[in-house]
Design a protein around this motif. Structure first.
Motif, PDB file in Angstrom:
ATOM      1  N   ALA A  57       0.847  -1.191   0.000  1.00 10.84           N
ATOM      2  CA  ALA A  57       0.000   0.000   0.000  1.00 10.84           C
ATOM      3  C   ALA A  57       0.883   1.242   0.000  1.00 10.84           C
ATOM      4  N   VAL A  58       0.528   2.200  -0.844  1.00  8.79           N
ATOM      5  CA  VAL A  58       1.150   3.524  -0.819  1.00  8.79           C
ATOM      6  C   VAL A  58       0.115   4.462  -0.220  1.00  8.79           C
ATOM      7  N   ALA A  59       0.422   5.008   0.948  1.00  4.82           N
ATOM      8  CA  ALA A  59      -0.556   5.781   1.706  1.00  4.82           C
ATOM      9  C   ALA A  59      -0.041   7.190   1.962  1.00  4.82           C
TER      10      ALA A  59
ATOM     11  N   LEU B 252      -5.060   5.963  -0.539  1.00  4.28           N
ATOM     12  CA  LEU B 252      -4.644   4.600  -0.235  1.00  4.28           C
ATOM     13  C   LEU B 252      -4.554   3.897  -1.584  1.00  4.28           C
ATOM     14  N   LEU B 253      -3.338   3.731  -2.090  1.00  2.00           N
ATOM     15  CA  LEU B 253      -3.094   3.052  -3.366  1.00  2.00           C
ATOM     16  C   LEU B 253      -2.672   1.624  -3.055  1.00  2.00           C
ATOM     17  N   LEU B 254      -3.346   0.671  -3.664  1.00  3.07           N
ATOM     18  CA  LEU B 254      -3.174  -0.732  -3.286  1.00  3.07           C
ATOM     19  C   LEU B 254      -2.685  -1.568  -4.456  1.00  3.07           C
ATOM     20  N   SER B 255      -1.778  -2.499  -4.157  1.00  6.33           N
ATOM     21  CA  SER B 255      -1.339  -3.461  -5.163  1.00  6.33           C
ATOM     22  C   SER B 255      -2.532  -4.335  -5.549  1.00  6.33           C
ATOM     23  N   PRO B 256      -2.504  -4.990  -6.721  1.00  8.48           N
ATOM     24  CA  PRO B 256      -3.651  -5.800  -7.153  1.00  8.48           C
ATOM     25  C   PRO B 256      -4.092  -6.832  -6.115  1.00  8.48           C
ATOM     26  N   ALA B 257      -3.141  -7.505  -5.468  1.00  2.00           N
ATOM     27  CA  ALA B 257      -3.508  -8.519  -4.479  1.00  2.00           C
ATOM     28  C   ALA B 257      -4.200  -7.894  -3.277  1.00  2.00           C
ATOM     29  N   LEU B 258      -3.742  -6.740  -2.853  1.00  2.57           N
ATOM     30  CA  LEU B 258      -4.357  -6.073  -1.709  1.00  2.57           C
ATOM     31  C   LEU B 258      -5.721  -5.489  -2.098  1.00  2.57           C
TER      32      LEU B 258
END
Length: 370
Positions: free
Chosen positions: A263-265, A316-322
């Motif tokens: 996550a990039v927060a 809140l930027l999330l990877s595909p799995a997250l």
């Protein structure tokens, strides 16, 4: 796991200049504050340097006195200047080696009600892991977790981590977690530099490995990009573009190493369609939590100020799995001022007037099944 991000706009103290009525007024002071400290840090002062130093000190109200409304000229040892009675002020030091000191920003204590309202927003949102933007220091964040949070509810953080960043104003980024969650390995990027040798991040882009009670690891990168408020639009845009490019590179590197839940927060200080954020939002497979079908934006697209679409700056930027593991999400604006004609959202009962707000930013959260 409930993951959240919140720009708390400092907890206990904030530079007085950042509370001026307009960004423009604060911008002038902050730019000159930075410029004079750069000159004062030089090993040798040329005649031109001394002229510039005197001009900047005069503009900041420090030529005839060591204290002005927003700043202090701190002189610990040696002599920087002379202020003879009836004569001109002169720089007596020949360089950094002749004296010890700096021009410092004066702090202003934040009133109790906004501090308690900040704690109330967090307690009501009940995050397990919280990315915190604009916290003064780790001791301040720990004091907030240990002493203030219990006054508004039982939601307690027992892990608190913050690494000092590159901003001298005390607006750093950190992470807090509740019992059952562990902050494992950490990486700092305060010294990441561009091709010209200048530091990339205004604060830092710390990487926190969070281990959940189920044993899963989630990597959280906390950010606070360069603001639009200080400096020219072109220079601010260029700085954010550089920061977004570097964060995208870190993200891609961690993915290549096999990390899946990332996550990039934080506060990226720009909108989703902006050019500076393209390397992060359009050139990676990161997905904005706002785009998830289970995410409820509360009827407003933004996260700052009036929460219009052009005030969408917290992410809140999330990877595909997250992203695939998200079960719910939302925005808590109860600590923000909702306006009065009519109010745009429900506020905390303790927010009686605009100066009582917890923050000008909303808290953004997601529930992820990890």
């Amino acid at each position: 796991m409930r993951l959240a991000t919140y720009n708390v706009e400092n907890l206990f103290a904030r530079p007085k200049v950042m509370n001026l009525d307009t960004w423009q007024a604060g911008e002038v002071v902050l730019e000159k504050h930075a410029a004079v400290n750069v000159l004062l840090g030089k090993a040798q002062y040329t005649a031109a340097d001394k002229t510039k130093i005197l001009a900047l000190l005069a503009d900041l109200g420090l030529d005839t006195d060591d204290e002005s409304p927003f700043l202090l000229l701190r002189r610990s040892r040696g002599s920087l200047l002379s202020r003879p009675t009836g004569g001109p002020v002169t720089i007596t030091a020949s360089g950094r080696g002749d004296w010890i000191g700096s021009v410092e920003l004066k702090l202003e204590q934040i009133r109790e009600r906004p501090i308690l309202n900040t704690a109330k927003v967090i307690s009501d949102s009940a995050p397990d892991v919280l990315a915190v933007v604009e916290a003064e220091s780790r001791p301040s964040l720990e004091m907030f977790a240990d002493d203030i949070m219990p006054r508004v509810g039982a939601h307690r953080f027992d892990k608190v981590m913050l690494i000092d960043g590159n901003d001298t104003r005390g607006i750093d980024v950190g992470l807090m977690a509740v019992p059952g969650f562990t902050i494992d390995r950490m990486r700092s990027h305060v010294d990441d530099r561009n091709a010209a040798g200048k530091r990339i991040f205004s604060r830092d882009c710390p990487e926190f490995e969070v281990v959940t009670p189920s044993g899963q690891t989630v990597l959280v990168l906390v950010n606070h990009f360069k603001s639009n408020g200080y400096g020219s639009a072109s220079s601010s845009n260029a700085r954010r573009l550089e920061q977004a490019t570097r964060v995208a590179a870190i993200y891609n590197q961690r993915k290549a190493e096999g990390v899946t839940h990332i996550a990039v927060a934080g506060d990226l200080n720009d909108t989703p369609t902006s050019a500076p954020l393209k390397p992060l939002l359009q050139a990676t497979d990161l997905k904005d939590a706002f785009a998830h079908p289970q995410f409820n934006d509360g009827g407003h697209k933004g996260t700052y100020g009036s929460s219009t679409a052009n005030n969408k700056i917290d992410y809140l930027l999330l990877s595909p799995a997250l992203f695939a593991a998200v079960t719910a999400g939302g925005v808590n604006r109860t600590g923000m001022w909702p306006g009065v004609r009519p109010p745009k959202w429900q506020k905390l009962p303790e927010v009686l007037k605009e100066s009582d707000v917890a923050s000008d930013h909303a808290l953004v959260w997601v529930d992820v099944a990890v």
